[in-house]
Design a protein around this motif. Structure first.
Motif, PDB file in Angstrom:
ATOM      1  N   GLU A 129     -72.861  45.003  41.050  1.00  0.00           N
ATOM      2  CA  GLU A 129     -73.483  43.549  41.512  1.00  0.00           C
ATOM      3  C   GLU A 129     -74.597  43.208  40.206  1.00  0.00           C
ATOM      4  OE1 GLU A 129     -74.472  43.727  45.656  1.00  0.00           O
ATOM      5  OE2 GLU A 129     -72.340  43.236  46.112  1.00  0.00           O
ATOM      6  N   GLN A 130     -74.236  43.561  39.103  1.00  0.00           N
ATOM      7  CA  GLN A 130     -75.011  43.203  37.987  1.00  0.00           C
ATOM      8  C   GLN A 130     -75.049  41.657  37.450  1.00  0.00           C
ATOM      9  OE1 GLN A 130     -76.740  46.427  35.446  1.00  0.00           O
ATOM     10  NE2 GLN A 130     -74.786  47.356  36.029  1.00  0.00           N
ATOM     11  N   ALA A 131     -73.966  41.003  38.043  1.00  0.00           N
ATOM     12  CA  ALA A 131     -73.696  39.714  37.637  1.00  0.00           C
ATOM     13  C   ALA A 131     -73.550  39.379  36.133  1.00  0.00           C
ATOM     14  CB  ALA A 131     -74.791  38.742  38.195  1.00  0.00           C
ATOM     15  N   ALA A 132     -73.538  38.129  35.786  1.00  0.00           N
ATOM     16  CA  ALA A 132     -73.048  37.478  34.600  1.00  0.00           C
ATOM     17  C   ALA A 132     -73.594  37.940  33.291  1.00  0.00           C
ATOM     18  CB  ALA A 132     -72.943  36.051  34.646  1.00  0.00           C
ATOM     19  N   GLN A 133     -74.836  38.219  33.347  1.00  0.00           N
ATOM     20  CA  GLN A 133     -75.662  38.525  31.966  1.00  0.00           C
ATOM     21  C   GLN A 133     -75.802  40.141  31.817  1.00  0.00           C
ATOM     22  OE1 GLN A 133     -79.123  36.160  32.698  1.00  0.00           O
ATOM     23  NE2 GLN A 133     -78.008  34.557  31.699  1.00  0.00           N
ATOM     24  N   HIS A 134     -75.358  41.079  32.645  1.00  0.00           N
ATOM     25  CA  HIS A 134     -75.343  42.380  32.651  1.00  0.00           C
ATOM     26  C   HIS A 134     -74.063  43.109  32.942  1.00  0.00           C
ATOM     27  CE1 HIS A 134     -79.684  42.149  32.728  1.00  0.00           C
ATOM     28  NE2 HIS A 134     -79.941  43.579  32.976  1.00  0.00           N
ATOM     29  N   SER A 135     -72.807  42.358  32.401  1.00  0.00           N
ATOM     30  CA  SER A 135     -71.665  42.794  32.913  1.00  0.00           C
ATOM     31  C   SER A 135     -70.725  42.552  31.699  1.00  0.00           C
ATOM     32  CB  SER A 135     -70.952  42.358  34.057  1.00  0.00           C
ATOM     33  OG  SER A 135     -72.025  42.320  35.188  1.00  0.00           O
ATOM     34  N   GLN A 136     -71.086  41.879  30.589  1.00  0.00           N
ATOM     35  CA  GLN A 136     -70.034  41.484  29.555  1.00  0.00           C
ATOM     36  C   GLN A 136     -69.523  42.400  28.854  1.00  0.00           C
ATOM     37  OE1 GLN A 136     -71.439  37.086  28.516  1.00  0.00           O
ATOM     38  NE2 GLN A 136     -73.147  38.266  29.049  1.00  0.00           N
ATOM     39  N   ALA A 137     -68.083  42.207  28.540  1.00  0.00           N
ATOM     40  CA  ALA A 137     -67.551  43.184  27.515  1.00  0.00           C
ATOM     41  C   ALA A 137     -67.118  42.335  26.329  1.00  0.00           C
ATOM     42  CB  ALA A 137     -66.144  43.540  28.155  1.00  0.00           C
ATOM     43  N   LEU A 138     -67.773  42.232  25.199  1.00  0.00           N
ATOM     44  CA  LEU A 138     -67.876  41.405  24.120  1.00  0.00           C
ATOM     45  C   LEU A 138     -67.129  41.675  22.913  1.00  0.00           C
ATOM     46  CD1 LEU A 138     -71.472  40.257  24.473  1.00  0.00           C
ATOM     47  CD2 LEU A 138     -69.356  39.270  25.565  1.00  0.00           C
ATOM     48  N   GLN A 139     -66.031  42.684  23.026  1.00  0.00           N
ATOM     49  CA  GLN A 139     -65.281  43.064  21.914  1.00  0.00           C
ATOM     50  C   GLN A 139     -64.247  42.055  21.164  1.00  0.00           C
ATOM     51  OE1 GLN A 139     -64.930  44.017  25.149  1.00  0.00           O
ATOM     52  NE2 GLN A 139     -62.639  44.296  25.788  1.00  0.00           N
ATOM     53  N   ALA A 140     -64.174  41.211  21.834  1.00  0.00           N
ATOM     54  CA  ALA A 140     -63.491  40.002  21.164  1.00  0.00           C
ATOM     55  C   ALA A 140     -64.255  39.140  20.339  1.00  0.00           C
ATOM     56  CB  ALA A 140     -62.746  39.027  22.266  1.00  0.00           C
ATOM     57  N   ILE A 141     -65.623  38.814  20.594  1.00  0.00           N
ATOM     58  CA  ILE A 141     -66.512  38.211  19.986  1.00  0.00           C
ATOM     59  C   ILE A 141     -66.892  38.988  18.578  1.00  0.00           C
ATOM     60  CG2 ILE A 141     -68.917  37.444  19.858  1.00  0.00           C
ATOM     61  CD1 ILE A 141     -67.908  36.125  22.118  1.00  0.00           C
ATOM     62  N   PHE A 142     -67.055  40.029  18.805  1.00  0.00           N
ATOM     63  CA  PHE A 142     -67.433  40.952  17.465  1.00  0.00           C
ATOM     64  C   PHE A 142     -66.255  41.149  16.407  1.00  0.00           C
ATOM     65  CE2 PHE A 142     -70.708  41.656  20.436  1.00  0.00           C
ATOM     66  CZ  PHE A 142     -72.031  41.194  19.709  1.00  0.00           C
ATOM     67  N   PRO A 198     -69.025  38.073  38.498  1.00  0.00           N
ATOM     68  CA  PRO A 198     -69.808  37.467  39.703  1.00  0.00           C
ATOM     69  C   PRO A 198     -70.781  38.708  40.095  1.00  0.00           C
ATOM     70  CG  PRO A 198     -67.549  38.326  40.289  1.00  0.00           C
ATOM     71  CD  PRO A 198     -67.865  38.188  38.733  1.00  0.00           C
ATOM     72  N   ALA A 199     -71.713  38.529  41.039  1.00  0.00           N
ATOM     73  CA  ALA A 199     -72.563  39.663  41.380  1.00  0.00           C
ATOM     74  C   ALA A 199     -71.808  40.312  42.701  1.00  0.00           C
ATOM     75  CB  ALA A 199     -73.665  39.114  41.946  1.00  0.00           C
ATOM     76  N   SER A 200     -71.433  39.706  43.535  1.00  0.00           N
ATOM     77  CA  SER A 200     -71.047  40.214  44.882  1.00  0.00           C
ATOM     78  C   SER A 200     -69.766  41.409  44.792  1.00  0.00           C
ATOM     79  CB  SER A 200     -70.357  39.016  45.960  1.00  0.00           C
ATOM     80  OG  SER A 200     -69.747  39.650  46.915  1.00  0.00           O
ATOM     81  N   THR A 201     -69.844  42.290  45.334  1.00  0.00           N
ATOM     82  CA  THR A 201     -68.900  43.546  45.160  1.00  0.00           C
ATOM     83  C   THR A 201     -67.499  42.896  45.480  1.00  0.00           C
ATOM     84  OG1 THR A 201     -70.447  45.189  45.649  1.00  0.00           O
ATOM     85  CG2 THR A 201     -68.294  45.808  46.004  1.00  0.00           C
ATOM     86  N   ALA A 202     -67.483  41.985  46.548  1.00  0.00           N
ATOM     87  CA  ALA A 202     -66.475  41.429  47.181  1.00  0.00           C
ATOM     88  C   ALA A 202     -65.630  40.595  46.205  1.00  0.00           C
ATOM     89  CB  ALA A 202     -66.518  40.621  48.497  1.00  0.00           C
ATOM     90  N   TYR A 239     -62.281  40.613  40.507  1.00  0.00           N
ATOM     91  CA  TYR A 239     -62.586  40.154  39.012  1.00  0.00           C
ATOM     92  C   TYR A 239     -61.831  41.152  37.855  1.00  0.00           C
ATOM     93  CZ  TYR A 239     -65.440  38.186  35.084  1.00  0.00           C
ATOM     94  OH  TYR A 239     -65.908  37.645  34.099  1.00  0.00           O
ATOM     95  N   TYR A 240     -62.252  42.551  38.046  1.00  0.00           N
ATOM     96  CA  TYR A 240     -61.903  43.297  37.276  1.00  0.00           C
ATOM     97  C   TYR A 240     -60.341  43.941  37.448  1.00  0.00           C
ATOM     98  CZ  TYR A 240     -66.664  43.334  35.824  1.00  0.00           C
ATOM     99  OH  TYR A 240     -67.806  43.039  35.431  1.00  0.00           O
ATOM    100  N   PRO A 241     -59.433  43.898  36.491  1.00  0.00           N
ATOM    101  CA  PRO A 241     -58.223  44.579  36.671  1.00  0.00           C
ATOM    102  C   PRO A 241     -58.139  46.236  37.329  1.00  0.00           C
ATOM    103  CG  PRO A 241     -58.487  43.979  34.154  1.00  0.00           C
ATOM    104  CD  PRO A 241     -59.607  43.654  34.995  1.00  0.00           C
ATOM    105  N   ARG A 242     -57.539  46.327  38.396  1.00  0.00           N
ATOM    106  CA  ARG A 242     -57.671  47.756  38.858  1.00  0.00           C
ATOM    107  C   ARG A 242     -56.119  48.198  38.953  1.00  0.00           C
ATOM    108  NH1 ARG A 242     -62.199  50.476  39.446  1.00  0.00           N
ATOM    109  NH2 ARG A 242     -64.051  49.299  40.379  1.00  0.00           N
TER     110      ARG A 242
END
Lengths: 324, 326
Positions: free
Chosen positions: B124-137, B300-304, B309-312
């Motif tokens: 639940e760390q939300a949008a500014q603590h969760s990003q995977a930015l490989q494509a940007i770099f 998102p933050a909420s675990t629900a 959101y993430y592919p499982r």
């Protein structure tokens, strides 16, 4: 501190080399021979000259988009500089950098950035390495008053002061960031006062007085060599030419002819020349001989640049530079 | 054979690098903090001192410049971002300076800089603590990007990154940190630019990287039970991309699913799809190229919500099965 006649003549020659080089570039830009954007250093010669006179090849200098003066003052080769401005393969950056991105590994100029304030933290990083390896090498960051509006400036000053790194911050306050007067860009345009807030020994000096710059620079550099920490020098100066290119920007309404005339009357080279002649360290004849010699050297640099080839254009050659 | 957690493997790589090369310097927020970088930097400051292991103030752009300057002056800098979201603050130094320096100055200087960024998604760390930015770099010329999926590769790739001599963005996923695997002692390298086939299969190739590899492996197990043979390709390096390995696998299976832990739009999965589509192989595929990645929305933050959101593995297995039925 008495400055020897020999040092004074050296300062004079370096300032003339910068001036004559820049004025030649202005002429070549006007003629359409040079197309890379050139931010000319004319009028500010005393700053680079006064500071770099106390530096060695193993000290680092980091520069900006207005880079030619720093390169020449650090002892760079005029032929390689002119060839870079012509974007030829024999240029100091092999035609890949142009006027704003010049380098000399041999003279201790790792590079110059066109991003305002970009090289200030990088200069601090070089100082971090110098402090780690021992010895007494120092690092110098040159930047303009515009850089004081950037966050990188504050981050770099704080870290350098916090870690007491051997770096000298040299702010060339030429009163304009591109078209904008310094009073319109800084809430506090007394820049050295901002540096003081970071507990840096700071001062504001006449940046057109090469002797003053030399003495102030030498003291700051000595302090860094003795690992007593960083210093900040704000040099008040003025660029004669416009922000970029050979024009004077008076016609564009950015400044008045009167203001420009007032600063041209404070020509740092003329001032030193007058002093040298008064002290009989130099005659008019010797002065014109120095000028003729430099002009000849610049003729050689232009000829070299013109006859040099452009960089090879095949894709493999471009990629090879990416990952050595 | 000795097993280590992923975090211990990173810690060992850092210790060995600092021990054997006095040019190596580790700098970044939290290297002395008990929580920021997990256990990856444990014991380093005590051992190597605060001149080689530096915990700087929160000045991401400035400190990145410092790491570049130190590298230009002879350091082998390792710069850590405990949450890679904060790398956006350092984009000027990363993209304008580190990435361009070598080419822009005619090859006169190299920038031996490893930029280590950690993805912190989940919890639940939300949008500014969760990003995977490989494509940007990966988009920026002059940067290499690596993304290990296990402790063995993490140690080997970190050592390769530091020895590379160019700016390398090394991306970790915190979800990997407690996973265990066999990690040899001593220094060894995993080559940058080489992927690995983790599991051979004949029906479909699944191309993936980093933590997502583990979800894919579980999905592959599930598919095997249903008679589907899945080949799992771990990219290990995002840039330069191991196109040869990808194309070889897809040529063999005739079907491809690309699973990326970043966003879909203009991202890594799109690049891989394009590499395949640019070759005659595209005419031989038995099914259209399929991509699974994050939706085009901030985390998102909420675990629900995180759960969808993430592919499982369930979603991945269902996608593979649908592709086979097509």
């Amino acid at each position: 501190m008495d400055v020897s006649a020999e040092t004074l003549i050296k300062l004079y020659v370096t300032m003339q080399r910068i001036r004559l080089f820049e004025e030649r570039v202005a002429d070549l830009v006007s003629k359409g021979e040079i197309t890379t954007p050139c931010h000319l250093y004319t009028g500010q010669e005393a700053v680079a000259t006064g500071i770099c006179a106390s530096l060695r090849n193993d000290d680092y200098v980091f520069s900006t988009h207005r880079s030619h003066g720093h390169y020449i003052a650090k002892g760079g080769d005029l032929r390689k500089l002119m060839a870079e401005i012509y974007c030829k393969s024999t240029g100091c950056s092999k035609g890949r950098g142009g006027s704003m991105h010049i380098t000399s590994a041999e003279k201790g100029l790792p590079g110059s950035s066109a991003i305002v304030a970009g090289t200030i933290p990088i200069a601090v990083g070089a100082a971090l390495r110098l402090s780690a390896v021992g010895g007494d090498g120092v690092s110098v960051a040159f930047f303009g008053d515009g850089a004081v509006c950037e966050g990188a400036f504050y981050e770099a000053l704080n870290f350098a002061s916090l870690k007491k790194l051997p770096v000298i911050f040299v702010c060339e306050n030429n009163l304009f960031s591109t078209h904008m007067p310094v009073e319109d860009s800084l809430a506090n345009p007394i820049i050295y006062k901002i540096a003081e807030a970071f507990k840096l020994p700071s001062c504001r000096i006449d940046g057109n007085d090469v002797l003053k710059v030399y003495k102030t620079g030498q003291a700051a550099i000595e302090r860094a060599r003795k690992r007593k920490g960083p210093s900040f020098i704000e040099c008040m100066t003025y660029r004669w030419r416009g922000h970029v290119g050979p024009n004077y920007d008076v016609d564009k309404g950015i400044r008045t002819q009167k203001e420009l005339d007032r600063w041209m009357a404070k020509d740092p080279i003329k001032a030193l020349e007058k002093m040298l002649i008064a002290k009989r360290f130099l005659t008019n004849g010797e002065a014109s001989k120095i000028v003729t010699g430099i002009e000849r050297e610049i003729d050689g640099a232009v000829a070299f640049a013109k006859k040099s080839p452009y960089p090879p254009s095949d894709e493999m050659e471009i990629i090879r530079y990416l990952f050595r | 054979m000795r097993e280590l957690t992923y975090a211990q493997a990173i810690n060992e790589a850092l210790r060995l690098l600092l021990e054997t090369d006095d040019r190596v310097m580790l700098i970044g927020q939290g290297v002395t903090s008990p929580w920021y970088v997990g256990t990856t930097t444990a014991g380093l400051i005590e051992r190597f001192g605060n001149r080689r292991v530096i915990d700087p103030p929160v000045s991401e752009n400035g400190i990145t410049g410092v790491a570049i300057g130190a590298a230009l002056a002879g350091s082998r800098s390792i710069l850590v971002f405990p949450r890679m979201d904060f790398m956006y603050l350092a984009m000027d130094q990363i993209a304008n300076h580190a990435a361009n320096w070598h080419a822009m100055f005619g090859g006169e200087y190299c920038v031996p800089l490893t930029i280590w960024g950690i993805i912190n998604r989940g919890g639940e760390q939300a949008a500014q603590h969760s990003q995977a930015l490989q494509a940007i770099f990966a988009h920026i010329p002059g940067l290499k990007v690596v993304m290990p999926s296990n402790g063995y590769d993490a140690k080997g790739l970190l050592i390769s990154s530091v020895r590379d001599g160019n700016p390398v963005v090394f991306i970790d996923d915190r979800w990997l940190y407690n996973l265990r695997c066999v990690v040899p002692e001593g220094l060894y390298q995993v080559p940058i630019g080489k992927g690995a086939v983790l599991r051979e299969g004949k029906d479909v190739s699944v191309i993936t990287s980093s933590y997502t590899v583990h979800e894919v492996l579980k999905a592959a197990d599930e598919c095997r039970g249903k008679g589907i043979s899945v080949e799992v390709v771990d990219l290990r390096t995002i840039k330069p991309l191991d196109s040869e390995l990808i194309l070889g696998s897809v040529r063999k299976t005739g079907r491809v699913v690309i699973v990326d832990g970043g966003w879909k739009a203009f991202g890594v999965s799109g690049e891989i799809a394009a590499r395949i589509a640019e070759t005659p192989l595209i005419r031989e595929l038995k099914a259209p190229i399929c991509r699974l990645s994050l939706p085009d929305a901030p985390a998102p933050a909420s675990t629900a919500l995180e759960d969808v959101y993430y592919p499982r593995k369930e979603q991945i297995a269902a996608t593979i099965q649908r592709l086979l039925e097509a």
